[in-house]
Design a protein around this motif. Structure first.
Motif, PDB file in Angstrom:
ATOM      1  N   HIS A  27       0.800  -1.218   0.000  1.00  0.00           N
ATOM      2  CA  HIS A  27       0.000   0.000   0.000  1.00  0.00           C
ATOM      3  C   HIS A  27       0.842   1.282   0.000  1.00  0.00           C
ATOM      4  O   HIS A  27       0.452   2.271  -0.624  1.00  0.00           O
ATOM      5  N   VAL A  28       1.965   1.288   0.701  1.00  0.00           N
ATOM      6  CA  VAL A  28       2.798   2.497   0.718  1.00  0.00           C
ATOM      7  C   VAL A  28       3.324   2.785  -0.679  1.00  0.00           C
ATOM      8  O   VAL A  28       3.321   3.937  -1.139  1.00  0.00           O
ATOM      9  N   GLU A  29       3.759   1.748  -1.367  1.00  0.00           N
ATOM     10  CA  GLU A  29       4.247   1.938  -2.737  1.00  0.00           C
ATOM     11  C   GLU A  29       3.119   2.425  -3.658  1.00  0.00           C
ATOM     12  O   GLU A  29       3.343   3.281  -4.521  1.00  0.00           O
ATOM     13  N   GLU A  30       1.913   1.908  -3.458  1.00  0.00           N
ATOM     14  CA  GLU A  30       0.771   2.386  -4.246  1.00  0.00           C
ATOM     15  C   GLU A  30       0.520   3.868  -3.992  1.00  0.00           C
ATOM     16  O   GLU A  30       0.246   4.638  -4.921  1.00  0.00           O
ATOM     17  N   PHE A  31       0.605   4.263  -2.732  1.00  0.00           N
ATOM     18  CA  PHE A  31       0.422   5.679  -2.405  1.00  0.00           C
ATOM     19  C   PHE A  31       1.497   6.530  -3.070  1.00  0.00           C
ATOM     20  O   PHE A  31       1.199   7.593  -3.632  1.00  0.00           O
ATOM     21  N   GLU A  32       2.747   6.078  -3.013  1.00  0.00           N
ATOM     22  CA  GLU A  32       3.840   6.848  -3.603  1.00  0.00           C
ATOM     23  C   GLU A  32       3.615   7.097  -5.097  1.00  0.00           C
ATOM     24  O   GLU A  32       3.809   8.214  -5.588  1.00  0.00           O
ATOM     25  N   GLN A  33       3.203   6.074  -5.787  1.00  0.00           N
ATOM     26  CA  GLN A  33       2.955   6.224  -7.221  1.00  0.00           C
ATOM     27  C   GLN A  33       1.790   7.178  -7.490  1.00  0.00           C
ATOM     28  O   GLN A  33       1.852   8.032  -8.381  1.00  0.00           O
ATOM     29  N   ALA A  34       0.734   7.053  -6.673  1.00  0.00           N
ATOM     30  CA  ALA A  34      -0.451   7.893  -6.879  1.00  0.00           C
ATOM     31  C   ALA A  34      -0.173   9.347  -6.520  1.00  0.00           C
ATOM     32  O   ALA A  34      -0.634  10.267  -7.218  1.00  0.00           O
ATOM     33  N   TYR A  35       0.582   9.574  -5.458  1.00  0.00           N
ATOM     34  CA  TYR A  35       0.852  10.955  -5.051  1.00  0.00           C
ATOM     35  C   TYR A  35       1.799  11.638  -6.034  1.00  0.00           C
ATOM     36  O   TYR A  35       1.628  12.823  -6.353  1.00  0.00           O
ATOM     37  N   ALA A  36       2.771  10.898  -6.526  1.00  0.00           N
ATOM     38  CA  ALA A  36       3.667  11.455  -7.548  1.00  0.00           C
ATOM     39  C   ALA A  36       2.862  11.895  -8.770  1.00  0.00           C
ATOM     40  O   ALA A  36       3.077  12.987  -9.322  1.00  0.00           O
ATOM     41  N   LYS A  37       1.932  11.065  -9.184  1.00  0.00           N
ATOM     42  CA  LYS A  37       1.083  11.414 -10.337  1.00  0.00           C
ATOM     43  C   LYS A  37       0.229  12.638 -10.028  1.00  0.00           C
ATOM     44  O   LYS A  37       0.045  13.526 -10.881  1.00  0.00           O
TER      45      LYS A  37
END
Length: 450
Positions: free
Chosen positions: A82-92
């Motif tokens: 989930h943390v990695e998913e958040f990182e990708q989404a927030y970067a976008k």
């Protein structure tokens, strides 16, 4: 409508029904007009008698995803996705190539300062009008936070004051997009390039803020965000580092995870570099990801209401609204303006704030001159700083606080309201404007009151 509201309030407090209106007849509006016009601090009726939106807010629809993570037992970032998913989404979301989630905004600053090689004995040019964590992050690296002045018109760092603070020890510039107000980044970046300095954006209050078509957090070498409880995107605690350099973000990832190798930043062993534990937890990431749509919608509401406030308040003598950099779009973590007591018959800054609070409009003075609070004296009198800097440098550094005339003016004249007020109704915004007008009208009487 104003008379109707006043009358309705009077009837409510008198605890009489519609019969009372008939009995009072034409006297009711007259009585109420006088009472409503009188400042609440002098015994009148507050302009705003209702409540304001609470913060933070929670939705039951978010609970299943959080409960699923909690029941899984996979809470730490290394045990789930989930943390990695958040990182990708927030970067976008903010237009960055990469994002690293951290335990807080402070730890995001610590990671960034380390990776950009701010070390013991270095100096960092810093905004003085900011939350104390900006100072502390520099001090923890045994570096000096050297203050450029604040521009009273923008409340952010004055680019024209930066170069005079640069020495042979300076490693980075740390501008702060305070209150969600973008700094004027073009001249700051130009100075950094000229002197070969890193730029770290403290965007801890600036989610979705824009400067010349780009989001804050991608305007320097690295950007730092906070997701603390009061923030527009909250998870209790939490933070992020953003940027477009794979090399820098690989290094950030390694440092925040106990020095573990990551990406192209690796060595002969898994733990080959210095590091600490600044990781975000899985359930925090899940809480954050579910709020993106809410953040976008509420940002637009804050912007619209802030614009309405600005248009109304700037017409009142003695109220100076914030000047924004060209082609910028703030997000208003707080809504600030500057107050001129001379235009309010000498009503002091503190009394004005008390009077506005009495009218049902919560507000405060914002930040004060924190460099006089003892924190920096403690640091420069410590054994470590005395080893790293000469007595002459530390003396000059301490004396330089007196030069921050723009920041002193800002600290002594700013009035700020928290972001949740901007999530009220348009009528609520009109109440704020009306309250300030009322105080201005009766400022002479308020100034004489104890």
């Amino acid at each position: 409508m104003k008379d109707q509201l006043n009358r309705r309030s009077f009837i409510h407090h008198a605890a009489v029904g519609s019969a009372a209106v008939a009995w009072l007849g034409s006297k009711a509006p007259m009585v109420m007009s006088a009472e409503a016009d009188k400042p609440a601090m002098l015994g009148g009726t507050p302009v705003h008698k209702g409540s304001w939106p609470g913060w933070p807010t929670w939705r039951e629809s978010w609970e299943p995803a959080v409960i699923e993570v909690l029941r899984s037992g996979r809470w730490f970032r290394g045990a789930g996705e989930h943390v990695e998913e958040f990182e990708q989404a927030y970067a976008k979301l903010i237009g960055a190539k990469r994002c690293l989630a951290t335990a807080s905004g402070t730890t995001a600053l610590l990671v960034s300062l380390h990776v950009l090689d701010v070390d013991a004995g270095d100096e960092v040019i810093v905004s003085p009008f900011t939350f104390i964590a900006t100072y502390n992050a520099v001090l923890i690296n045994k570096a000096l936070p050297v203050f450029a002045d604040t521009d009273p018109a923008t409340l952010t760092i004055d680019p024209a004051s930066i170069e005079s603070r640069i020495t042979d020890r300076t490693r980075a510039i740390l501008p702060v997009h305070i209150y969600g107000l973008p700094c004027d980044m073009d001249p700051i970046n130009a100075i950094a390039r000229k002197h070969k300095l890193a730029v770290i954006e403290d965007a801890c209050q600036a989610w979705l803020a824009e400067y010349k078509g780009r989001k804050c957090g991608v305007l320097g070498d690295l950007g730092c965000f906070s997701f603390q409880n009061s923030k527009h995107l909250p998870s209790g605690e939490g933070g992020a580092v953003t940027g477009d350099s794979d090399d820098l973000l690989d290094r950030c990832q390694a440092f925040h995870n106990c020095g573990r190798a990551f990406g192209n930043f690796k060595g002969p062993r898994p733990y080959f570099t210095r590091g600490s534990n600044y990781r975000m937890q899985q359930f925090q990431a899940v809480i954050l990801m579910q709020q993106f749509d809410k953040l976008i919608k509420e940002t637009e509401i804050r912007r619209a209401h802030a614009q309405h406030l600005t248009e109304g308040l700037k017409t009142i003598p003695g109220i100076q609204t914030v000047r924004l950099p060209e082609n910028s779009n703030p997000v208003w973590h707080l809504y600030p303006f500057r107050y001129d007591a001379d235009q309010f018959n000498g009503l002091s800054h503190n009394k004005f704030i008390r009077a506005l609070n009495a009218e049902g409009v919560p507000c405060g003075a914002g930040y004060h001159e924190q460099y006089f609070d003892g924190l920096l004296d403690e640091a420069i009198n410590s054994r470590g700083f005395k080893r790293l800097f000469s007595p002459a440098r530390l003396k000059a550094y301490r004396e330089s606080f007196e030069e921050l005339k723009g920041n002193r003016l800002v600290c002594n004249t700013t009035v700020a309201m928290t972001q949740n007020l901007l999530l009220g109704s348009r009528d609520d915004m009109d109440h704020i404007i009306e309250a300030v007008r009322k105080i201005h009208k009766h400022s002479a009487a308020l100034a004489k009151a104890s």
